[in-house]
Scaffold this motif. Structure first.
Motif, PDB file in Angstrom:
ATOM      1  N   SER A 335     -44.085  45.767  46.400  1.00 59.05           N
ATOM      2  CA  SER A 335     -45.134  45.259  45.534  1.00 59.05           C
ATOM      3  C   SER A 335     -44.552  44.480  44.366  1.00 59.05           C
ATOM      4  O   SER A 335     -43.498  44.827  43.820  1.00 59.05           O
ATOM      5  CB  SER A 335     -45.974  46.424  45.001  1.00 59.05           C
ATOM      6  N   SER A 336     -45.256  43.422  43.957  1.00 63.20           N
ATOM      7  CA  SER A 336     -44.860  42.690  42.757  1.00 63.20           C
ATOM      8  C   SER A 336     -45.304  43.430  41.501  1.00 63.20           C
ATOM      9  O   SER A 336     -44.992  43.014  40.382  1.00 63.20           O
ATOM     10  CB  SER A 336     -45.455  41.271  42.766  1.00 63.20           C
ATOM     11  N   SER A 337     -46.065  44.511  41.686  1.00 58.08           N
ATOM     12  CA  SER A 337     -46.473  45.375  40.573  1.00 58.08           C
ATOM     13  C   SER A 337     -46.016  46.796  40.865  1.00 58.08           C
ATOM     14  O   SER A 337     -46.813  47.690  41.152  1.00 58.08           O
ATOM     15  CB  SER A 337     -47.995  45.341  40.393  1.00 58.08           C
ATOM     16  N   PRO A 338     -44.702  47.036  40.827  1.00 60.54           N
ATOM     17  CA  PRO A 338     -44.183  48.356  41.180  1.00 60.54           C
ATOM     18  C   PRO A 338     -44.595  49.424  40.166  1.00 60.54           C
ATOM     19  O   PRO A 338     -44.808  49.127  38.992  1.00 60.54           O
ATOM     20  CB  PRO A 338     -42.669  48.144  41.175  1.00 60.54           C
ATOM     21  N   SER A 339     -44.669  50.645  40.640  1.00 63.13           N
ATOM     22  CA  SER A 339     -45.052  51.768  39.783  1.00 63.13           C
ATOM     23  C   SER A 339     -43.883  52.165  38.887  1.00 63.13           C
ATOM     24  O   SER A 339     -42.830  52.594  39.368  1.00 63.13           O
ATOM     25  CB  SER A 339     -45.475  52.963  40.636  1.00 63.13           C
ATOM     26  N   TYR A 340     -44.081  52.066  37.592  1.00 61.83           N
ATOM     27  CA  TYR A 340     -43.031  52.461  36.660  1.00 61.83           C
ATOM     28  C   TYR A 340     -42.842  53.971  36.598  1.00 61.83           C
ATOM     29  O   TYR A 340     -41.697  54.444  36.471  1.00 61.83           O
ATOM     30  CB  TYR A 340     -43.286  51.863  35.271  1.00 61.83           C
ATOM     31  N   PRO A 341     -43.902  54.785  36.687  1.00 61.99           N
ATOM     32  CA  PRO A 341     -43.662  56.228  36.766  1.00 61.99           C
ATOM     33  C   PRO A 341     -42.819  56.613  37.981  1.00 61.99           C
ATOM     34  O   PRO A 341     -41.973  57.503  37.890  1.00 61.99           O
ATOM     35  CB  PRO A 341     -45.080  56.813  36.838  1.00 61.99           C
ATOM     36  N   VAL A 342     -43.025  55.944  39.126  1.00 64.02           N
ATOM     37  CA  VAL A 342     -42.207  56.235  40.306  1.00 64.02           C
ATOM     38  C   VAL A 342     -40.762  55.839  40.048  1.00 64.02           C
ATOM     39  O   VAL A 342     -39.821  56.587  40.365  1.00 64.02           O
ATOM     40  CB  VAL A 342     -42.760  55.517  41.551  1.00 64.02           C
ATOM     41  N   MET A 343     -40.541  54.661  39.461  1.00 63.43           N
ATOM     42  CA  MET A 343     -39.167  54.234  39.174  1.00 63.43           C
ATOM     43  C   MET A 343     -38.510  55.163  38.153  1.00 63.43           C
ATOM     44  O   MET A 343     -37.320  55.477  38.265  1.00 63.43           O
ATOM     45  CB  MET A 343     -39.157  52.787  38.684  1.00 63.43           C
ATOM     46  N   ALA A 344     -39.270  55.609  37.172  1.00 68.43           N
ATOM     47  CA  ALA A 344     -38.718  56.540  36.183  1.00 68.43           C
ATOM     48  C   ALA A 344     -38.330  57.855  36.849  1.00 68.43           C
ATOM     49  O   ALA A 344     -37.327  58.478  36.474  1.00 68.43           O
ATOM     50  CB  ALA A 344     -39.729  56.783  35.072  1.00 68.43           C
ATOM     51  N   SER A 345     -39.113  58.272  37.827  1.00 66.72           N
ATOM     52  CA  SER A 345     -38.787  59.525  38.527  1.00 66.72           C
ATOM     53  C   SER A 345     -37.496  59.378  39.335  1.00 66.72           C
ATOM     54  O   SER A 345     -36.739  60.347  39.475  1.00 66.72           O
ATOM     55  CB  SER A 345     -39.947  59.950  39.432  1.00 66.72           C
ATOM     56  N   LEU A 346     -37.236  58.194  39.866  1.00 70.47           N
ATOM     57  CA  LEU A 346     -35.956  57.941  40.539  1.00 70.47           C
ATOM     58  C   LEU A 346     -34.812  58.022  39.533  1.00 70.47           C
ATOM     59  O   LEU A 346     -33.744  58.588  39.803  1.00 70.47           O
ATOM     60  CB  LEU A 346     -35.975  56.564  41.202  1.00 70.47           C
ATOM     61  N   ASP A 347     -35.034  57.454  38.382  1.00 70.24           N
ATOM     62  CA  ASP A 347     -34.054  57.473  37.303  1.00 70.24           C
ATOM     63  C   ASP A 347     -33.735  58.917  36.886  1.00 70.24           C
ATOM     64  O   ASP A 347     -32.566  59.299  36.731  1.00 70.24           O
ATOM     65  CB  ASP A 347     -34.632  56.691  36.124  1.00 70.24           C
ATOM     66  N   LEU A 348     -34.765  59.724  36.742  1.00 74.00           N
ATOM     67  CA  LEU A 348     -34.585  61.117  36.330  1.00 74.00           C
ATOM     68  C   LEU A 348     -33.931  61.941  37.435  1.00 74.00           C
ATOM     69  O   LEU A 348     -33.107  62.825  37.158  1.00 74.00           O
ATOM     70  CB  LEU A 348     -35.937  61.729  35.956  1.00 74.00           C
ATOM     71  N   SER A 349     -34.291  61.675  38.670  1.00 70.06           N
ATOM     72  CA  SER A 349     -33.692  62.393  39.791  1.00 70.06           C
ATOM     73  C   SER A 349     -32.197  62.130  39.844  1.00 70.06           C
ATOM     74  O   SER A 349     -31.388  63.056  40.030  1.00 70.06           O
ATOM     75  CB  SER A 349     -34.348  61.955  41.101  1.00 70.06           C
ATOM     76  N   ARG A 350     -31.825  60.869  39.648  1.00 70.11           N
ATOM     77  CA  ARG A 350     -30.395  60.527  39.611  1.00 70.11           C
ATOM     78  C   ARG A 350     -29.708  61.212  38.448  1.00 70.11           C
ATOM     79  O   ARG A 350     -28.609  61.766  38.589  1.00 70.11           O
ATOM     80  CB  ARG A 350     -30.266  58.998  39.511  1.00 70.11           C
TER      81      ARG A 350
END
Length: 600
Positions: A335-350
């Motif tokens: 998506s050209s409008s990606p979910s920032y909460p989802v990306m933040a959760s990837l960041d936190l998981s890492r």
């Protein structure tokens, strides 16, 4: 990872998450999407069951008081205009002793259109591409930093965040290697439907590789090294090899020999490691696909780690993938409008893995071990695990098995977090045991005719294990076998001898007579309705399927459009349907009829 590519941001940082916290605390007025305006769209409806003006004033006062109360114990630092947040997690549930929280929840409970507080607070961090939040498709700031940290954590040369699950990663990898019409790709037959869709989008020709089948459990794992070697020699022009590891049951083997075969032929090895995002992070976990030499690896961070659902990563290394083209393909399928909460959760998981390392898995592994100790006291319920006998031996009891079963052992590793159990008395099928567990408040990942897959993770607790054991004790007492004198403990080998596998798992797709198929053409050209008819399933043998038939979970196509329907496939569809399996892609969800091509 190459030292020159390492992020200069410390591993304890979570750049995307911190940027969202900074945005949330800035209280800037939003004149951009999304339309909920940081959740404000719902604020005026708080308490609208009472006098509107009074309640709107009450909300304003409550919200201001909430900010004052939750500010206690929090430390905010401002460096170069960015807020750095530490202390109380702003997403904690409402404190029962907090009068502001109780007032808020009381207001929400009176009005069904207002979400709960946690959801509204999440909206305050649901932003878009604005100054300070970067752009997933052209990362230069916090997203770039977060992806560089991920590459360092997972030992990749480069990592990409995926907001459309592993599906987006599988599609982008296939569209990258299929760089010309009718490109040949060597593909494990029992792959996720997203791989089939990628072949269709790429207009590829797939050479299907029969997966090796464990003769004890009857479950398919991955193609043997011999099968991959034969395919590479037969189709040296192939653009790459695509396999899935681990399988849905946590079964696997060493990928290194397959990677060496691919690289010797100049081909990239692509791996759908959706269920192995945690691999290589602890000494008790199997090795990761990257460490075995894979060139492109897709991981569902949300499945076995801590990201939100749909959060996944794509890791790459080596010179065999065109990364510029890969970025273009990712921009096409994401998506050209990606979910920032989802990306933040990837960041936190890492960050969790980066900071705590193997320790992050200690509690989860302890829960698994506690469960297995307790299960030993319930011998009726047995575990799936690598057998003590050589796995490359012939099929049990003379049962016919695929040619790809022969050769090097293909099941030498088991994910400890994937606990696969079955009723050794045969009283309860896998579907039946799953239903009983759900009735006891324990929801398994999936089941097949025989097995139930119980998914533990780094988030599992000893309490989870005890509740699961208590449920199995209850199920045992309520479903006693008819002959109590029969011994309940049997070895895996005796199970195979007395109850040969029926091969009805939704994971097993193995209709080929040869380990390596002829090329199968995929395209996006639709099948016209006028060229199809709908037949009772028992009358469809010999016809070509006009639709995809996908038992779910895990989503492995049993039939794809244009594939010839055999009596074995019909029998499997009927068996799965009778046992309660669900189907995707099929017009008749009861699987009593199939849409087929008129012309055979």
């Amino acid at each position: 990872m190459n030292e020159n590519n390492k992020s200069k941001v410390g591993k304890e940082k979570a750049p995307i998450y911190e940027a969202l916290l900074a945005y949330r605390h800035s209280k800037q007025r939003s004149f951009h999407v999304p339309g909920h305006k940081n959740g404000q769209a719902y604020h005026r409806w708080i308490g609208h069951t009472k006098q509107d003006t009074v309640q709107e004033q009450k909300w304003t006062e409550t919200f201001a008081e909430k900010e004052r109360v939750t500010g206690t114990g929090q430390k905010r630092e401002h460096e170069q205009g960015e807020a750095v947040f530490a202390g109380v997690n702003p997403l904690n549930p409402v404190d029962e002793h907090n009068p502001v929280g109780r007032l808020y929840e009381a207001d929400c409970s009176q009005n069904s259109v207002v979400p709960v507080r946690a959801y509204l607070e999440m909206m305050e961090m649901d932003v878009t591409e604005i100054t300070g939040t970067d752009d997933l498709h052209h990362p230069e700031g916090v997203i770039r930093e977060a992806q560089e940290l991920a590459a360092d954590c997972f030992s990749a040369e480069e990592s990409f965040f995926l907001v459309g699950g592993s599906t987006a990663g599988n599609l982008s990898l296939l569209l990258t290697v299929c760089d010309e019409p009718e490109s040949i790709v060597l593909v494990q037959r029992n792959v996720h439907k997203s791989v089939i869709h990628g072949l269709m989008l790429g207009g590829a020709r797939a050479v299907f590789l029969e997966p090796w089948v464990d003769p004890v459990s009857g479950l398919a794992v991955m193609p043997s090294v011999e099968t991959v070697q034969a395919a590479v020699q037969k189709y040296p022009e192939a653009k790459g090899v695509f396999v899935t590891l681990p399988n849905y049951y946590g079964m696997g083997a060493d990928l290194t020999p397959i990677a060496e075969v691919c690289h010797d032929a100049g081909m990239p090895l692509l791996v759908d490691e959706a269920h192995g995002a945690h691999y290589g992070q602890h000494s008790e976990l199997p090795a990761s696909a990257l460490s075995c030499g894979a060139d492109g690896v897709v991981q569902s961070t949300h499945k076995m780690l801590t990201a939100f659902t749909m959060g996944a990563m794509l890791h790459v290394q080596g010179p065999r993938l065109d990364r510029s083209l890969l970025r273009q393909r990712l921009a096409m399928v994401q998506s050209s409008s990606p979910s920032y909460p989802v990306m933040a959760s990837l960041d936190l998981s890492r960050r969790l893995l980066h900071v705590h390392g193997a320790e992050a898995f200690t509690a989860g592994l302890a829960a698994v071990k506690a469960f297995k100790r307790g299960l030993a006291e319930l011998p009726r319920f047995q575990l799936l695990q690598p057998a003590d006998v050589p796995l490359q031996q012939g099929p049990p009891c003379g049962r016919e098995v695929p040619a790809a079963m022969l050769g090097r052992a293909g099941y030498t590793a088991q994910d400890p977090f994937k606990v696969v159990i079955y009723d050794d008395t045969g009283v309860l099928s896998g579907y039946g045991l799953k239903q009983q567990l759900e009735a006891c408040g324990c929801v398994p990942e999936m089941s097949d005719e025989r097995n139930v897959v119980l998914l533990f993770s780094l988030g599992s607790t000893l309490q989870d294990a005890e509740q699961l054991l208590e449920a199995l004790r209850h199920i045992h007492e309520d479903n006693m076998p008819p002959e109590h004198s029969l011994p309940l403990i049997r070895s895996a080998q005796s199970v195979a001898e007395n109850n040969p596998p029926k091969y009805v798992s939704t994971w097993n797709i193995k209709e080929q007579n040869n380990a390596v198929s002829d090329p199968v053409v995929f395209s996006l050209q639709p099948i016209k309705e006028t060229d199809t008819i709908e037949l009772p399933i028992e009358d469809s043998s010999g016809y070509r399927s006009a639709e995809m038939v996908i038992p779910y979970p895990p989503g492995i196509p049993l039939l794809y459009p244009g594939e010839r329907i055999s009596t074995k496939v019909i029998a499997r569809i009927r068996t799965l349907g009778e046992e309660g399996a669900k189907f995707h892609g099929i017009s008749d969800h009861t699987a009593r009829t199939l849409k087929v091509m008129k012309q055979r």
